[in-house]
Design an enzyme around this catalytic site. Structure first.
Site, mmCIF file in Angstrom:
data_model
loop_
_atom_site.group_PDB
_atom_site.id
_atom_site.type_symbol
_atom_site.label_atom_id
_atom_site.label_comp_id
_atom_site.label_asym_id
_atom_site.label_seq_id
_atom_site.Cartn_x
_atom_site.Cartn_y
_atom_site.Cartn_z
ATOM 1 C CD GLU A 203 -2.913 1.317 -0.093
ATOM 2 O OE1 GLU A 203 -3.236 2.159 -0.677
ATOM 3 O OE2 GLU A 203 -3.272 0.141 -0.163
ATOM 4 C CD GLU B 147 -2.626 5.713 -6.127
ATOM 5 O OE1 GLU B 147 -2.915 6.478 -5.361
ATOM 6 O OE2 GLU B 147 -3.323 4.774 -6.440
#
Length: 114
Positions: A60, A67
């Site tokens: 994660e 991102e």
């Protein structure tokens, strides 16, 4: 040395503050730890659970880093940027599915599932 440790903690707290999925993963990890304590899992099971939890949290964090880097590079839609983000999210999904499988293997018999 301490600066690098501090920077790493800042990165983790950034994930916690900005990523709902990180909060979900950490909540699930806390539930798994509580279940492990409740069911008195064996040391080797703790090792597997710890490694699994660490992999999901790390995936994660890598997804968030990718991102942010893609968003820094371009604010316009680009199909390759979308693919990069989707692949990173897919990696998180793969680790989460693996974690669910591990949880079923370890806790399934204790819950009478099989």
């Amino acid at each position: 040395m301490l600066d690098k440790f501090r920077a790493a903690l800042v990165g983790l707290f950034y994930c916690l503050r900005t990523q709902v999925n990180m909060v979900i993963h950490l909540t699930a990890a806390a539930a798994v730890v509580a279940a492990g304590v409740y069911f008195h899992v064996r040391p080797w099971e703790w090792a597997v659970l710890t490694l699994t939890i660490t992999m999901v949290i790390a995936a994660e964090a890598f997804n968030t880093a990718l991102e942010v880097a893609v968003d820094l590079y371009t604010s316009k839609y680009h199909p390759l940027a979308r693919i990069a983000k989707d692949v990173a999210a897919g990696a998180v999904l793969m680790t989460a599915i693996g974690a669910i499988i591990i949880a079923c293997i370890i806790f399934g018999p204790r819950l009478g599932l099989y």
